[in-house]
Motif scaffolding. Structure first.
Motif, short mmCIF file in Angstrom:
data_model
loop_
_atom_site.label_atom_id
_atom_site.label_comp_id
_atom_site.label_asym_id
_atom_site.label_seq_id
_atom_site.Cartn_x
_atom_site.Cartn_y
_atom_site.Cartn_z
N ILE A 264 14.79 3.49 3.15
CA ILE A 264 13.71 3.95 2.28
C ILE A 264 12.39 3.66 3.00
O ILE A 264 12.13 2.51 3.38
N VAL A 265 11.58 4.67 3.19
CA VAL A 265 10.30 4.53 3.88
C VAL A 265 9.20 4.86 2.88
O VAL A 265 9.19 5.95 2.30
N GLY A 266 8.27 3.95 2.66
CA GLY A 266 7.22 4.13 1.67
C GLY A 266 6.13 5.08 2.13
O GLY A 266 6.25 5.78 3.14
N ASP A 267 5.02 5.08 1.40
CA ASP A 267 3.91 5.98 1.67
C ASP A 267 3.05 5.46 2.83
O ASP A 267 2.90 4.24 3.01
N ASN A 268 2.47 6.39 3.58
CA ASN A 268 1.48 6.10 4.62
C ASN A 268 2.01 5.13 5.69
O ASN A 268 1.27 4.27 6.19
#
Length: 238
Positions: A107-111
């Motif tokens: 899972i890769v978050g925002d920005n």
């Protein structure tokens, strides 16, 4: 019109946001008509995320084979391998991108910014959640390897070439093999300034060297005192 607004927001988050962040994080990127055209046509990191969005949508629909085929095609075209099951946030930027690998349950978050050679991988053949969770506004340096079901906290920095096998708290910097969380000592580390990330091994050697220098100085002082005492004792008494 609310459905149209939601449709635009979804399109913006999934496709447009990855283009707009490029000039902010890549000093080589240019704006203007030809600059934006260059970003659209010549940035493999942007293309990889676009193709992944389609593959991930098909994956969520439960369609067999095709999502993995798109992922394989994505790797062939861009050099970036993203499993269709991985979840990617908005505004993610993959700079250069060659050799980047993102596993199925990652899972890769925002920005988030990923540089070339980054791996978000597993540690074995375990089932379930077995890949990292990366928070928002994280920067992961070139060649860094993050393994297992661990969490990289928001606003963290992972140094180039680091191997991370334990969770990293928010607002931290981790470097080394295996990676350790180090103090920034009040010095602001910008996303592209990898040369300013602390080196804990070098710091340790500097401390040892300082201690050796202090011991050497004390030994020399003691030797001088003994020489003086010996010379005073050896002087003939009147």
């Amino acid at each position: 019109m609310s459905w149209l607004k939601r449709l635009w927001q979804t399109f913006f988050d999934n496709f447009v946001s990855h283009v707009l962040v490029v000039p902010e994080r890549d000093p080589a990127a240019r704006t203007g008509f030809f600059g934006w055209l260059e970003i659209l046509l010549c940035y493999p990191g942007v293309h990889a995320i676009w193709l992944h969005r389609i593959a991930h949508w098909l994956w969520n629909l439960g369609i067999p084979v095709l999502p993995r085929f798109l992922s394989h095609l994505n790797r062939w075209l861009t050099g970036i391998e993203i499993h269709p099951g991985a979840k990617i946030g908005k505004g993610v930027f993959i700079d250069h991108g060659a050799g980047v690998v993102i596993g199925e349950t990652a899972i890769v978050g925002d920005n988030v910014t990923l540089y070339q050679g980054v791996t978000l991988g597993g540690t074995g053949k375990e089932k379930g959640k077995r890949h990292p969770t990366v928070g928002n506004n994280v920067v992961i340096g070139a060649g860094a390897i993050i393994l297992g079901n661990i969490t990289i906290g928001d606003n963290s920095r992972i140094g180039a070439g680091s191997v991370v096998v334990k969770s990293v708290p928010p607002n931290a910097t981790a470097v080394g093999v295996p990676a350790r969380v180090v103090s920034i000592n009040g010095v602001k580390v910008e996303p592209l300034e990898h040369h300013r990330i602390p080196d804990p091994v070098l710091d340790m050697f500097r401390q040892v060297q300082a201690q050796l220098d202090e011991l050497t100085t004390r030994i020399e002082c003691l030797e001088r005192e003994r020489v003086v005492e010996w010379s005073e004792e050896s002087e003939p008494k009147e």
